[in-house]
Design a protein around this motif. Structure first.
Motif, PDB file in Angstrom:
ATOM      1  N   TYR A 306     -28.854  38.340 -26.613  1.00 54.19           N
ATOM      2  CA  TYR A 306     -27.687  38.209 -25.745  1.00 54.19           C
ATOM      3  C   TYR A 306     -26.744  39.390 -25.933  1.00 54.19           C
ATOM      4  O   TYR A 306     -26.581  39.912 -27.038  1.00 54.19           O
ATOM      5  CB  TYR A 306     -26.954  36.907 -26.044  1.00 54.19           C
ATOM      6  CG  TYR A 306     -27.747  35.680 -25.652  1.00 54.19           C
ATOM      7  CD1 TYR A 306     -27.558  35.073 -24.411  1.00 54.19           C
ATOM      8  CD2 TYR A 306     -28.703  35.147 -26.511  1.00 54.19           C
ATOM      9  CE1 TYR A 306     -28.302  33.959 -24.036  1.00 54.19           C
ATOM     10  CE2 TYR A 306     -29.455  34.036 -26.150  1.00 54.19           C
ATOM     11  CZ  TYR A 306     -29.242  33.450 -24.908  1.00 54.19           C
ATOM     12  OH  TYR A 306     -29.988  32.357 -24.544  1.00 54.19           O
ATOM     13  N   ASN A 307     -26.128  39.803 -24.849  1.00 55.35           N
ATOM     14  CA  ASN A 307     -25.106  40.842 -24.902  1.00 55.35           C
ATOM     15  C   ASN A 307     -23.808  40.264 -25.473  1.00 55.35           C
ATOM     16  O   ASN A 307     -23.658  39.050 -25.628  1.00 55.35           O
ATOM     17  CB  ASN A 307     -24.859  41.403 -23.498  1.00 55.35           C
ATOM     18  CG  ASN A 307     -26.092  42.069 -22.927  1.00 55.35           C
ATOM     19  OD1 ASN A 307     -26.760  42.852 -23.607  1.00 55.35           O
ATOM     20  ND2 ASN A 307     -26.405  41.767 -21.664  1.00 55.35           N
ATOM     21  N   LYS A 308     -22.859  41.127 -25.746  1.00 59.04           N
ATOM     22  CA  LYS A 308     -21.584  40.682 -26.313  1.00 59.04           C
ATOM     23  C   LYS A 308     -20.831  39.736 -25.381  1.00 59.04           C
ATOM     24  O   LYS A 308     -20.065  38.892 -25.841  1.00 59.04           O
ATOM     25  CB  LYS A 308     -20.710  41.898 -26.638  1.00 59.04           C
ATOM     26  CG  LYS A 308     -21.250  42.731 -27.800  1.00 59.04           C
ATOM     27  CD  LYS A 308     -20.352  43.924 -28.092  1.00 59.04           C
ATOM     28  CE  LYS A 308     -20.897  44.735 -29.260  1.00 59.04           C
ATOM     29  NZ  LYS A 308     -20.052  45.934 -29.547  1.00 59.04           N
ATOM     30  N   ASP A 309     -21.054  39.867 -24.073  1.00 57.10           N
ATOM     31  CA  ASP A 309     -20.366  38.990 -23.122  1.00 57.10           C
ATOM     32  C   ASP A 309     -21.086  37.663 -22.912  1.00 57.10           C
ATOM     33  O   ASP A 309     -20.688  36.854 -22.079  1.00 57.10           O
ATOM     34  CB  ASP A 309     -20.169  39.700 -21.785  1.00 57.10           C
ATOM     35  CG  ASP A 309     -21.504  40.052 -21.108  1.00 57.10           C
ATOM     36  OD1 ASP A 309     -22.579  39.694 -21.639  1.00 57.10           O
ATOM     37  OD2 ASP A 309     -21.465  40.691 -20.037  1.00 57.10           O
ATOM     38  N   GLY A 310     -22.168  37.432 -23.677  1.00 57.87           N
ATOM     39  CA  GLY A 310     -22.900  36.178 -23.580  1.00 57.87           C
ATOM     40  C   GLY A 310     -24.033  36.186 -22.583  1.00 57.87           C
ATOM     41  O   GLY A 310     -24.792  35.211 -22.497  1.00 57.87           O
ATOM     42  N   SER A 311     -24.184  37.260 -21.837  1.00 60.77           N
ATOM     43  CA  SER A 311     -25.287  37.345 -20.878  1.00 60.77           C
ATOM     44  C   SER A 311     -26.579  37.715 -21.598  1.00 60.77           C
ATOM     45  O   SER A 311     -26.572  38.303 -22.678  1.00 60.77           O
ATOM     46  CB  SER A 311     -24.971  38.391 -19.803  1.00 60.77           C
ATOM     47  OG  SER A 311     -24.786  39.672 -20.400  1.00 60.77           O
ATOM     48  N   LYS A 312     -27.698  37.381 -20.987  1.00 60.65           N
ATOM     49  CA  LYS A 312     -28.995  37.681 -21.588  1.00 60.65           C
ATOM     50  C   LYS A 312     -29.351  39.146 -21.404  1.00 60.65           C
ATOM     51  O   LYS A 312     -29.010  39.760 -20.394  1.00 60.65           O
ATOM     52  CB  LYS A 312     -30.079  36.799 -20.960  1.00 60.65           C
ATOM     53  CG  LYS A 312     -29.926  35.321 -21.260  1.00 60.65           C
ATOM     54  CD  LYS A 312     -31.048  34.513 -20.608  1.00 60.65           C
ATOM     55  CE  LYS A 312     -30.883  33.025 -20.902  1.00 60.65           C
ATOM     56  NZ  LYS A 312     -31.959  32.217 -20.276  1.00 60.65           N
ATOM     57  N   ARG A 521     -41.032  34.191 -17.230  1.00 59.57           N
ATOM     58  CA  ARG A 521     -40.551  35.243 -16.337  1.00 59.57           C
ATOM     59  C   ARG A 521     -39.056  35.473 -16.506  1.00 59.57           C
ATOM     60  O   ARG A 521     -38.586  36.626 -16.526  1.00 59.57           O
ATOM     61  CB  ARG A 521     -40.861  34.873 -14.882  1.00 59.57           C
ATOM     62  CG  ARG A 521     -42.340  34.944 -14.545  1.00 59.57           C
ATOM     63  CD  ARG A 521     -42.635  34.367 -13.179  1.00 59.57           C
ATOM     64  NE  ARG A 521     -42.057  35.153 -12.091  1.00 59.57           N
ATOM     65  CZ  ARG A 521     -42.648  36.204 -11.530  1.00 59.57           C
ATOM     66  NH1 ARG A 521     -43.823  36.618 -11.960  1.00 59.57           N
ATOM     67  NH2 ARG A 521     -42.067  36.846 -10.525  1.00 59.57           N
ATOM     68  N   GLU A 522     -38.297  34.412 -16.613  1.00 62.96           N
ATOM     69  CA  GLU A 522     -36.842  34.557 -16.712  1.00 62.96           C
ATOM     70  C   GLU A 522     -36.438  35.207 -18.030  1.00 62.96           C
ATOM     71  O   GLU A 522     -35.480  35.992 -18.063  1.00 62.96           O
ATOM     72  CB  GLU A 522     -36.192  33.191 -16.522  1.00 62.96           C
ATOM     73  CG  GLU A 522     -36.276  32.718 -15.071  1.00 62.96           C
ATOM     74  CD  GLU A 522     -36.061  31.229 -14.912  1.00 62.96           C
ATOM     75  OE1 GLU A 522     -35.725  30.552 -15.920  1.00 62.96           O
ATOM     76  OE2 GLU A 522     -36.239  30.721 -13.783  1.00 62.96           O
ATOM     77  N   ARG A 523     -37.154  34.907 -19.109  1.00 61.62           N
ATOM     78  CA  ARG A 523     -36.872  35.623 -20.370  1.00 61.62           C
ATOM     79  C   ARG A 523     -37.142  37.116 -20.199  1.00 61.62           C
ATOM     80  O   ARG A 523     -36.447  37.965 -20.769  1.00 61.62           O
ATOM     81  CB  ARG A 523     -37.721  35.042 -21.497  1.00 61.62           C
ATOM     82  CG  ARG A 523     -37.378  35.600 -22.889  1.00 61.62           C
ATOM     83  CD  ARG A 523     -38.185  36.818 -23.298  1.00 61.62           C
ATOM     84  NE  ARG A 523     -39.585  36.531 -23.418  1.00 61.62           N
ATOM     85  CZ  ARG A 523     -40.144  35.958 -24.485  1.00 61.62           C
ATOM     86  NH1 ARG A 523     -39.417  35.623 -25.520  1.00 61.62           N
ATOM     87  NH2 ARG A 523     -41.442  35.736 -24.504  1.00 61.62           N
ATOM     88  N   ALA A 524     -38.148  37.432 -19.388  1.00 55.79           N
ATOM     89  CA  ALA A 524     -38.504  38.834 -19.157  1.00 55.79           C
ATOM     90  C   ALA A 524     -37.587  39.517 -18.151  1.00 55.79           C
ATOM     91  O   ALA A 524     -37.746  40.713 -17.884  1.00 55.79           O
ATOM     92  CB  ALA A 524     -39.951  38.923 -18.678  1.00 55.79           C
ATOM     93  N   GLY A 525     -36.640  38.777 -17.573  1.00 57.86           N
ATOM     94  CA  GLY A 525     -35.652  39.403 -16.704  1.00 57.86           C
ATOM     95  C   GLY A 525     -36.063  39.550 -15.262  1.00 57.86           C
ATOM     96  O   GLY A 525     -35.501  40.385 -14.540  1.00 57.86           O
ATOM     97  N   ILE A 526     -37.031  38.750 -14.810  1.00 58.67           N
ATOM     98  CA  ILE A 526     -37.413  38.792 -13.405  1.00 58.67           C
ATOM     99  C   ILE A 526     -37.287  37.391 -12.810  1.00 58.67           C
ATOM    100  O   ILE A 526     -37.377  36.392 -13.532  1.00 58.67           O
ATOM    101  CB  ILE A 526     -38.852  39.324 -13.195  1.00 58.67           C
ATOM    102  CG1 ILE A 526     -39.869  38.505 -13.998  1.00 58.67           C
ATOM    103  CG2 ILE A 526     -38.919  40.787 -13.567  1.00 58.67           C
ATOM    104  CD1 ILE A 526     -41.308  38.919 -13.760  1.00 58.67           C
ATOM    105  N   PRO A 527     -37.074  37.293 -11.494  1.00 68.34           N
ATOM    106  CA  PRO A 527     -36.921  35.975 -10.877  1.00 68.34           C
ATOM    107  C   PRO A 527     -38.176  35.122 -11.048  1.00 68.34           C
ATOM    108  O   PRO A 527     -39.305  35.628 -10.979  1.00 68.34           O
ATOM    109  CB  PRO A 527     -36.685  36.301  -9.396  1.00 68.34           C
ATOM    110  CG  PRO A 527     -36.200  37.711  -9.388  1.00 68.34           C
ATOM    111  CD  PRO A 527     -36.878  38.388 -10.532  1.00 68.34           C
ATOM    112  N   GLY A 528     -37.962  33.834 -11.279  1.00 68.08           N
ATOM    113  CA  GLY A 528     -39.076  32.902 -11.329  1.00 68.08           C
ATOM    114  C   GLY A 528     -39.542  32.549  -9.932  1.00 68.08           C
ATOM    115  O   GLY A 528     -38.900  32.881  -8.920  1.00 68.08           O
TER     116      GLY A 528
END
Length: 643
Positions: A306-312, A521-528
């Motif tokens: 996670y980034n500092k702002d809480g986003s993945k 897929r979502e962990r990999a950063g692409i739409p499911g």
């Protein structure tokens, strides 16, 4: 705390082989023990008993060694399944030249029976030794756990034989090593699966193994993982192996889909491969659900950063997943070639371009694999309207330690691809994670510093493998030269996709199919696929058996790239023939004899697809051959189909 600073070696388990002088015909013999110990003396000594038990662990397959003459217990499989090309040893030539039952190099069978026999002897002979106050002792609890591990490893060893050869002889007694030969008939597929399953069920019923490596520190109350026992099997590992066993048993190769295997008979006429039984998918689904429920209840989850702002941060997620032990890992070994950037056999050096401080890259990537990675929209390259291969664009390299790192003039084939692509592939024009000099990029066209002219460092395709490389390593100055990483054997994403596959085979309308593909897929950063369907970007997948099966196969191809699974996946699916989905007869790549300063439409340009290597694929290769010399010795041991 990183693995670099932790002790991860369970020395009693991954040490050298310790055996007996009487085992010279059947077991490897330690020089230390060969001349002066009887079997009674071994099991009357704490250290030697531990050593005997430790040798059984050598049956584990380790998936980080892909270059320096890997054997059947390591990872030649990416080079045998058109994921990678290799410039060295049998991995270079095995598929190009083809192989026979007499000269195939990646066997498990002979050594595996040694470990099986050693486990049975341990079960018969091992006993508690010493008193609790002794400096060295083995309590009854210690021995019970070690015996349960030995039973697990017998099951694991037979599974490892099964996935490579199909059904094999089941030797369940201790045979005199001086009289042993493979003069046993092969068990059937169903007998083999039942034997392994029964052993795993016994281990589960005995409930001796710890459930996970996690424990609560009494001093701090913090939940930690016992890295000193990383490679020791837990209940999670046993449940995972049983689920995987039944996925294999239900798959086409082992479940009536290989006509030539259906004709295979033992000398007494017994049929070895069964006709199709669709209920095996129900059994696989049941065992996968048991494992996944256990995993969820015991803290296993897909690894995410996670980034500092809480986003993945998907890019860091798919990178760091392989850099330290984490909650996605079900089972891993510290015995690996994921350690340094300056040892000849270690993966980082073999992925580092040869114009970077001792780089010795010799692992290429097939164009088929490059094309398999999705675009950043989660679409196949042929489905994304913005994908093109006509020009060049400046893009940021997300793998660089210093951000932003803008790479100039990148071929559009590599632009706007998914995070897993950038963390897995080195392509022409990509900067290195730590720049050896200002403005450095990897140049791979003919006449460039990393062209295809160096025999034992060839890439053949215009790409290098990058996956699992550590981004803090550079073999010069004060930079890190080493970073120990686990060699992952089982991880959760693999089993999410197995579960999606089993659900699809049982009921294509099951919502868990898309749910579990989309987790990965979502962990990999692409739409499911759920999102793609809702937005209209890609429809017609959800609820469609064939479309979902293809989506699962593609996701496994990308997610598990080079992790030793695709070789077995494409064979159990039986999609390897010329012109089929996983065509094993040809490897494509960039035009490595072409110049990188020419435009893609120039016939002499590097930026053109060509046939890079031709492979000698035959249908016999769906199963590995039993060694010919063993078949010749025994009238009872029949060879695999078409060999």
């Amino acid at each position: 705390m990183t693995m670099k600073t932790r002790s991860i070696l369970f020395s009693a388990l991954v040490g050298g082989s310790l055996c007996l002088s009487s085992c010279t015909d059947y077991l490897d013999v330690s020089d230390e023990l060969a001349s002066n110990l009887t079997i009674e003396q071994v099991f009357d000594n704490v250290g030697y008993t531990k050593g005997w038990h430790a040798n059984i662990y050598n049956c584990i397959s380790e998936y980080s060694q892909m270059f320096m003459k890997p054997n059947g217990f390591q990872n030649p499989w990416p080079c045998m399944s058109n994921e990678l090309t290799c410039a060295y040893s049998y991995c270079r030539t095995e598929m190009e030249n083809g192989f026979t039952a007499s000269n195939a190099h990646f066997h498990r069978i002979n050594d595996m029976y040694k470990y099986i026999r050693q486990a049975y002897i341990f079960l018969e002979r091992a006993k508690p030794l010493g008193n609790i106050e002794d400096k060295q002792n083995l309590t009854e609890g210690d021995i019970n756990r070690m015996k349960s591990e030995a039973e697990f490893f017998i099951a694991y060893a037979y599974f490892s034989l099964f996935e490579l050869y199909g059904p094999v002889p089941i030797v369940s007694e201790i045979v005199d090593e001086n009289k042993f030969s493979f003069d046993y008939p092969r068990a059937s597929v169903d007998e083999t699966v039942k034997f392994i399953d029964d052993l795993l069920q016994k281990v589960l019923d005995d409930d001796i193994l710890p459930h996970t490596l996690r424990y609560t520190d009494e001093a701090t109350g913090e939940v930690k993982e016992n890295m000193n026992e990383m490679v020791r099997p837990t209940r999670a590992v046993v449940l995972a192996l049983r689920a995987k066993l039944w996925v294999y048993a239900a798959s086409k190769l082992f479940n009536g889909g290989y006509p030539e295997a259906l004709e295979l008979r033992n000398p007494d006429g017994k049929q070895l491969f069964p006709t199709e039984n669709r209920n095996k998918w129900n059994i696989a689904k049941q065992h996968l659900e048991e494992f996944l429920t256990f995993a969820k209840n015991n803290g296993y989850e897909l690894f995410e950063v996670y980034n500092k702002d809480g986003s993945k941060n998907p890019s860091e997620s798919v990178y760091q997943l392989f850099q330290d032990y984490n909650k996605e890992i079900i089972w891993a070994s510290s015995k690996s070639n994921l350690n340094t950037v300056n040892k000849s056999e270690d993966l980082d050096r073999r992925c580092t371009p040869r114009d970077i401080y001792g780089g010795n890259a010799g692992l290429g990537v097939s164009q088929q694999m490059v094309d398999a990675f999705f675009t950043d929209k989660g679409l196949d390259i042929h489905e994304d309207p913005d994908y093109n291969e006509t020009g060049f664009t400046d893009i940021n390299n997300p793998c660089a330690q210093k951000q932003p790192q803008v790479d100039k003039g990148i071929f559009n084939m590599y632009v706007n691809r998914e995070p897993r692509f950038y963390q897995a592939i080195t392509y022409h024009g990509k900067s290195w994670h730590l720049q050896p000099k200002k403005g450095y990029t990897v140049k791979m066209g003919w006449g460039d510093p990393n062209d295809d002219s160096n025999y034992d460092r060839q890439h053949f395709t215009g790409y290098y493998l990058y996956k699992r490389c550590n981004h803090t390593l550079l073999n010069t100055g004060s930079n890190n030269k080493s970073w120990s990483r686990p060699s992952i054997i089982f991880r959760l994403a693999d089993f999410y996709l197995y579960y999606a596959e089993a659900c699809n085979e049982v009921d294509p309308t099951d919502p868990n199919i898309i749910k579990y593909i989309d987790f990965v897929r979502e962990r990999a950063g692409i739409p499911g696929y759920q999102e793609l369907d809702a937005t209209g970007a890609k429809t017609g997948v959800i609820g469609n058996y064939e479309a979902q099966a293809y989506a699962i196969r593609r996701e496994r191809q990308v997610e598990l790239f080079t992790e030793g699974q695709r070789y077995f996946d494409v064979r159990r699916w039986m999609i390897c023939g010329p012109g089929e989905e996983a065509d094993q007869s040809v490897c494509y790549g960039m035009n490595v004899k072409g110049k990188s300063n020419l435009k893609p439409n120039d016939p002499n340009s590097f930026f053109r697809r060509i046939e890079a290597r031709k492979y000698n694929w035959t249908r016999a290769m769906y199963l590995y051959p039993i060694p010919h010399n063993e078949v010749e010795k025994s009238p009872n041991l029949v060879q695999n189909p078409l060999w």
